[in-house]
Design a protein around this motif. Structure first.
Motif, PDB file in Angstrom:
ATOM      1  N   VAL C  30     -12.294   5.319   3.477  1.00 52.00           N
ATOM      2  CA  VAL C  30     -10.982   5.972   3.459  1.00 52.00           C
ATOM      3  C   VAL C  30     -11.096   7.468   3.723  1.00 52.00           C
ATOM      4  O   VAL C  30     -12.012   8.123   3.210  1.00 52.00           O
ATOM      5  CB  VAL C  30     -10.287   5.719   2.102  1.00 52.00           C
ATOM      6  CG1 VAL C  30      -9.038   6.567   1.971  1.00 52.00           C
ATOM      7  CG2 VAL C  30      -9.947   4.246   1.954  1.00 52.00           C
ATOM      8  N   LYS C  31     -10.176   7.994   4.540  1.00 51.27           N
ATOM      9  CA  LYS C  31     -10.046   9.449   4.662  1.00 51.27           C
ATOM     10  C   LYS C  31      -8.572   9.814   4.834  1.00 51.27           C
ATOM     11  O   LYS C  31      -7.732   8.949   5.097  1.00 51.27           O
ATOM     12  CB  LYS C  31     -10.880   9.981   5.826  1.00 51.27           C
ATOM     13  CG  LYS C  31     -10.383   9.643   7.218  1.00 51.27           C
ATOM     14  CD  LYS C  31     -11.369  10.161   8.238  1.00 51.27           C
ATOM     15  CE  LYS C  31     -10.790  10.198   9.634  1.00 51.27           C
ATOM     16  NZ  LYS C  31      -9.786  11.269   9.834  1.00 51.27           N
ATOM     17  N   TYR C  32      -8.246  11.101   4.647  1.00 50.19           N
ATOM     18  CA  TYR C  32      -6.867  11.542   4.800  1.00 50.19           C
ATOM     19  C   TYR C  32      -6.428  11.424   6.247  1.00 50.19           C
ATOM     20  O   TYR C  32      -7.218  11.639   7.161  1.00 50.19           O
ATOM     21  CB  TYR C  32      -6.709  13.014   4.370  1.00 50.19           C
ATOM     22  CG  TYR C  32      -6.993  13.246   2.928  1.00 50.19           C
ATOM     23  CD1 TYR C  32      -6.165  12.734   1.945  1.00 50.19           C
ATOM     24  CD2 TYR C  32      -8.096  13.999   2.536  1.00 50.19           C
ATOM     25  CE1 TYR C  32      -6.434  12.949   0.608  1.00 50.19           C
ATOM     26  CE2 TYR C  32      -8.364  14.216   1.198  1.00 50.19           C
ATOM     27  CZ  TYR C  32      -7.533  13.690   0.247  1.00 50.19           C
ATOM     28  OH  TYR C  32      -7.795  13.914  -1.075  1.00 50.19           O
ATOM     29  N   ASP C  33      -5.157  11.101   6.436  1.00 51.49           N
ATOM     30  CA  ASP C  33      -4.568  11.104   7.774  1.00 51.49           C
ATOM     31  C   ASP C  33      -4.121  12.522   8.088  1.00 51.49           C
ATOM     32  O   ASP C  33      -3.009  12.932   7.754  1.00 51.49           O
ATOM     33  CB  ASP C  33      -3.379  10.138   7.813  1.00 51.49           C
ATOM     34  CG  ASP C  33      -2.767  10.071   9.198  1.00 51.49           C
ATOM     35  OD1 ASP C  33      -3.299  10.713  10.117  1.00 51.49           O
ATOM     36  OD2 ASP C  33      -1.750   9.381   9.347  1.00 51.49           O
ATOM     37  N   THR C  34      -5.024  13.306   8.698  1.00 51.18           N
ATOM     38  CA  THR C  34      -4.740  14.731   8.913  1.00 51.18           C
ATOM     39  C   THR C  34      -4.293  15.033  10.325  1.00 51.18           C
ATOM     40  O   THR C  34      -3.940  16.169  10.617  1.00 51.18           O
ATOM     41  CB  THR C  34      -6.002  15.572   8.638  1.00 51.18           C
ATOM     42  OG1 THR C  34      -7.061  15.057   9.457  1.00 51.18           O
ATOM     43  CG2 THR C  34      -6.392  15.496   7.185  1.00 51.18           C
ATOM     44  N   HIS C  35      -4.291  14.039  11.230  1.00 57.62           N
ATOM     45  CA  HIS C  35      -4.046  14.393  12.628  1.00 57.62           C
ATOM     46  C   HIS C  35      -2.589  14.745  12.905  1.00 57.62           C
ATOM     47  O   HIS C  35      -2.264  15.249  13.956  1.00 57.62           O
ATOM     48  CB  HIS C  35      -4.547  13.314  13.587  1.00 57.62           C
ATOM     49  CG  HIS C  35      -3.668  12.105  13.639  1.00 57.62           C
ATOM     50  ND1 HIS C  35      -3.180  11.504  12.514  1.00 57.62           N
ATOM     51  CD2 HIS C  35      -3.199  11.384  14.687  1.00 57.62           C
ATOM     52  CE1 HIS C  35      -2.450  10.469  12.850  1.00 57.62           C
ATOM     53  NE2 HIS C  35      -2.436  10.370  14.149  1.00 57.62           N
ATOM     54  N   HIS C 107      -9.683   3.453  12.368  1.00 55.73           N
ATOM     55  CA  HIS C 107      -9.742   4.521  13.375  1.00 55.73           C
ATOM     56  C   HIS C 107     -11.112   5.165  13.254  1.00 55.73           C
ATOM     57  O   HIS C 107     -11.348   5.904  12.291  1.00 55.73           O
ATOM     58  CB  HIS C 107      -8.644   5.559  13.139  1.00 55.73           C
ATOM     59  CG  HIS C 107      -7.262   5.016  13.315  1.00 55.73           C
ATOM     60  ND1 HIS C 107      -6.583   5.078  14.512  1.00 55.73           N
ATOM     61  CD2 HIS C 107      -6.447   4.374  12.457  1.00 55.73           C
ATOM     62  CE1 HIS C 107      -5.395   4.507  14.376  1.00 55.73           C
ATOM     63  NE2 HIS C 107      -5.280   4.072  13.139  1.00 55.73           N
ATOM     64  N   LYS C 110     -12.730   4.268  10.037  1.00 51.02           N
ATOM     65  CA  LYS C 110     -12.126   4.786   8.812  1.00 51.02           C
ATOM     66  C   LYS C 110     -10.678   4.304   8.671  1.00 51.02           C
ATOM     67  O   LYS C 110      -9.984   4.084   9.667  1.00 51.02           O
ATOM     68  CB  LYS C 110     -12.118   6.331   8.836  1.00 51.02           C
ATOM     69  CG  LYS C 110     -13.503   6.970   8.797  1.00 51.02           C
ATOM     70  CD  LYS C 110     -14.125   6.870   7.418  1.00 51.02           C
ATOM     71  CE  LYS C 110     -15.449   7.639   7.360  1.00 51.02           C
ATOM     72  NZ  LYS C 110     -16.109   7.514   6.044  1.00 51.02           N
ATOM     73  N   GLU C 112      -7.173   5.644   7.692  1.00 49.96           N
ATOM     74  CA  GLU C 112      -6.519   6.942   7.535  1.00 49.96           C
ATOM     75  C   GLU C 112      -5.270   6.793   6.680  1.00 49.96           C
ATOM     76  O   GLU C 112      -4.333   6.101   7.052  1.00 49.96           O
ATOM     77  CB  GLU C 112      -6.174   7.526   8.908  1.00 49.96           C
ATOM     78  CG  GLU C 112      -7.408   7.837   9.744  1.00 49.96           C
ATOM     79  CD  GLU C 112      -7.079   8.523  11.051  1.00 49.96           C
ATOM     80  OE1 GLU C 112      -5.914   8.423  11.500  1.00 49.96           O
ATOM     81  OE2 GLU C 112      -7.977   9.150  11.619  1.00 49.96           O
ATOM     82  N   GLY C 114      -1.877   7.826   4.998  1.00 50.86           N
ATOM     83  CA  GLY C 114      -0.694   8.672   5.060  1.00 50.86           C
ATOM     84  C   GLY C 114       0.438   7.974   4.327  1.00 50.86           C
ATOM     85  O   GLY C 114       0.220   6.980   3.618  1.00 50.86           O
ATOM     86  N   LYS C 117       0.912   4.177   5.109  1.00 52.47           N
ATOM     87  CA  LYS C 117      -0.107   3.336   4.467  1.00 52.47           C
ATOM     88  C   LYS C 117       0.227   3.118   2.989  1.00 52.47           C
ATOM     89  O   LYS C 117       0.031   2.037   2.446  1.00 52.47           O
ATOM     90  CB  LYS C 117      -1.488   3.977   4.615  1.00 52.47           C
ATOM     91  CG  LYS C 117      -2.103   3.802   5.998  1.00 52.47           C
ATOM     92  CD  LYS C 117      -2.843   2.499   6.110  1.00 52.47           C
ATOM     93  CE  LYS C 117      -3.317   2.144   7.504  1.00 52.47           C
ATOM     94  NZ  LYS C 117      -3.764   3.228   8.341  1.00 52.47           N
TER      95      LYS C 117
END
Lengths: 308, 308, 308
Positions: C30-35, C107, C110, C112, C114, C117
């Motif tokens: 898991v990671k943050y959806d920063t895009h 993605h 990972k 993402e 947000g 989700k």
């Protein structure tokens, strides 16, 4: 004038005098925060700042009045006063909080009221409501109003001091939660009488009261992401605060139910621990997790010992 | 067909016929308000209008269905019917309100439905729900549906007339609150029977019912800023309506608890007065404060006299 | 180690092991959806995506934890466990749902996270909570956790399959509602014991429990427009989903009360039918209306037969 008559008029006179003082101070110091709207071109963006944060403000508002209000209703004799006095303290506290916090941030001698000031005003009442848990059933409305005046004044000074020292206190773990817990315990210690030691017969819980308390617990648990993010920097920081709090809340529920099942008699699940789940989830910022949840456990041991 | 059989089928037939009539009228007169999206360039701004107001709409929605629904649950025999019939009336009323209000504002022979129309539809049910307080326990579901038809029709005419005359009625103090109160009192007077004078044994309150009523009171109190601002002009006017209502609500709580403590037996705090706090806070616009809160006091004296 | 000791430790060990597994998988995947925030120029618009949908997410959140939680409280012995175990399952389920749904949409290896989700994670718990209604009182917390693991895993596969096949399933009528209902009935059939056939004495309802159940029903009913629109395409599609759900909910209340009055003994209004009103309103998309509401009626007949 007899003593009982004196008692009867003490509260209404104090409440009305306080309200008049607040109205005068508001008249002198408070004005609308209109400078968001000074530019004709950026009106869309700036309008959004108020309305974008307004739902988060309402979530915090629900936490303060429904969440804290119903949290203590499991005590069978104090259910109604828990909700009612919670309303009284919070309604007074948010006005007093605007003045105390605002005096440290004057703009041209005025306190400019916008959505962030309203969120902060709700926050400052949280301090008193946390302390309220430790003294419920031991205090009169008059004492609660006086406690709110003192505690919110000190809270506003603490918060200003923390900002002055550059202390990192995300989520206000120290200034709201730890301070509220220890202030409450200190107040309870001062009000302590030996005759109360073996538990008060009014402190038992009943079945339906527990369901009312679940209303408070759930609204506090659900809207915690709003509480943690409402005054964060806009954009990614705010979103990360929401995401972090959301998942740490969920993780803490499983842990809390597991510990509850281990500790409680016959492996029953205890509602108190679901509240612990909410508190512990505050530790997403890494600081003071234990302090933050400790006030619930301490107040459980000291105040609510007869309910388990 | 016996009389009781007749009674049994009256309500379901009326409800289904009304719903069929509404569906036909919706088919003829109603369409989506799509002109916000006609321009390809301003989609971001216009999308925000709907979604920015949607949280305020949901706050009003909660006030109508949870707030008004649980407000009357303190009557021990009518708790469940209070919530259930409130749901029935409001669900019918909002559909009828769309049609009655929309007929005064046709666009090309059509009623264009958007977020503001939905908020106004919820508002128009408030009139009937205020009157409901005065006749609770005296009416059948059939009578309530008929009352809703008549009252919402008159309300829509009143509102159009007020707009036509250019009358300033911010927060709909006259068209919703005063009108609803007096309509309810008139309906209660028509339904009055001498045998009911000494109070009905069903009208007592019980402890847990009061806590349910607090749920209604609190949600009405908390979301009142959304109610007062939802259809205000965007921007600073809307924000000022929110800020004003927020602080006047808080100020009224202190005053209401003070007066409650003075008036009530033994200085106890009475829940009814916290509701007065909500009503009185409507007076931030300077007009009709007394009228606005009077319906609660009048209904307390006439209908709820046995509960204090 | 005796059997009862074994039972006592089974739940806490399972819960803690599951939580540790989830934390490890979150750490890996898991990671943050920063895009959304990569471009410096469009920050205002993109920030709004998160905050514009956040109120709809919170509405869904309230439906999952308060709505479903209080829905089952009318059973007099299971009120408290209904709310508590609902919290446990949903808190576990949303974490498991993030992983199971996310594995189909990686993605760069990972997941993402947000706002969409998080809304989908809440949705995936709804499947288990619908099934929960059919097995309430027949299962232990350990069985519920295992059921949640299996059901959410299958749900995520079903949802991916529906997307792969291009099946139109607006509002997730099939993947959440019908699937949850039949999974629950299947689970209830497996857990069925002949001795339970004549109804369990724990399954009666009491007066106050019904009012608690109304809290759940109302919050599910009110926020259903948010549930149906939260993950719709932005703009007009989302607004139409909100408007459609709003009016079909209102129409279904009248129909439901009419049918309730016809079917029930002495023409009384039954709370269960107001819940049917909510379910049936899902049919605004034209598909599977009957399937969607059937789970309530089936569970009423099979599980709740003694309460009417």
């Amino acid at each position: 004038m007899s003593f009982s008559t004196n008692m009867r008029f003490k509260f209404p006179i104090l409440a009305i005098v306080l309200q008049i003082v607040i109205i005068i101070l508001f008249g002198v110091f408070v004005k609308y925060d209109t400078h968001d709207h000074s530019g004709p071109h950026n009106s869309t963006h700036e309008d959004n700042t108020f309305l974008n944060l307004y739902p988060l403000f309402q979530d915090v508002h629900v936490m303060i009045f429904v969440g804290f209000g119903f949290l203590m209703t499991f005590l069978k004799r104090y259910g109604f006063s828990s909700v009612g006095i919670n309303l009284l303290i919070a309604a007074f506290g948010l006005q007093w909080g605007i003045l105390m916090q605002g005096l440290w941030h004057l703009h041209g001698g005025k306190i400019e009221i916008g959505i962030l000031k309203m969120i902060n005003a709700d926050f400052s009442t949280a301090t008193v409501l946390i302390s309220f848990g430790a003294v419920l059933g031991k205090t009169s409305p008059v004492q609660m109003l006086l406690m709110a005046i003192i505690e919110i004044t000190i809270f506003a000074c603490n918060e200003h001091l923390a900002g002055y020292l550059g202390a990192s206190d995300t989520g206000a773990s120290m200034t709201i939660h730890a301070f509220g817990a220890y202030f409450g315990l200190a107040a309870a210690a001062v009000l302590y009488r030996p005759g109360l030691k073996n538990g008060h017969e009014n402190e038992g819980s009943v079945y339906h009261s527990d369901l009312f308390a679940m209303i408070g617990t759930l609204f506090l648990w659900m809207f915690w992401p709003s509480f943690n993010s409402a005054i964060a920097d806009p954009g990614l920081n705010q979103e990360m605060a929401i995401v972090n709090t959301y998942f740490s809340l969920a993780a803490c529920v499983l842990t809390a139910f597991a510990i509850s099942s281990l500790v409680e008699h016959k492996g029953k699940l205890d509602m108190m621990f679901s509240n612990y789940a909410r508190c512990c989830s505050g530790c997403n910022t890494g600081d003071l997790c234990c302090w933050r949840s400790s006030h619930r456990f301490i107040s459980k041991v000291t105040n609510l010992g007869t309910t388990t």
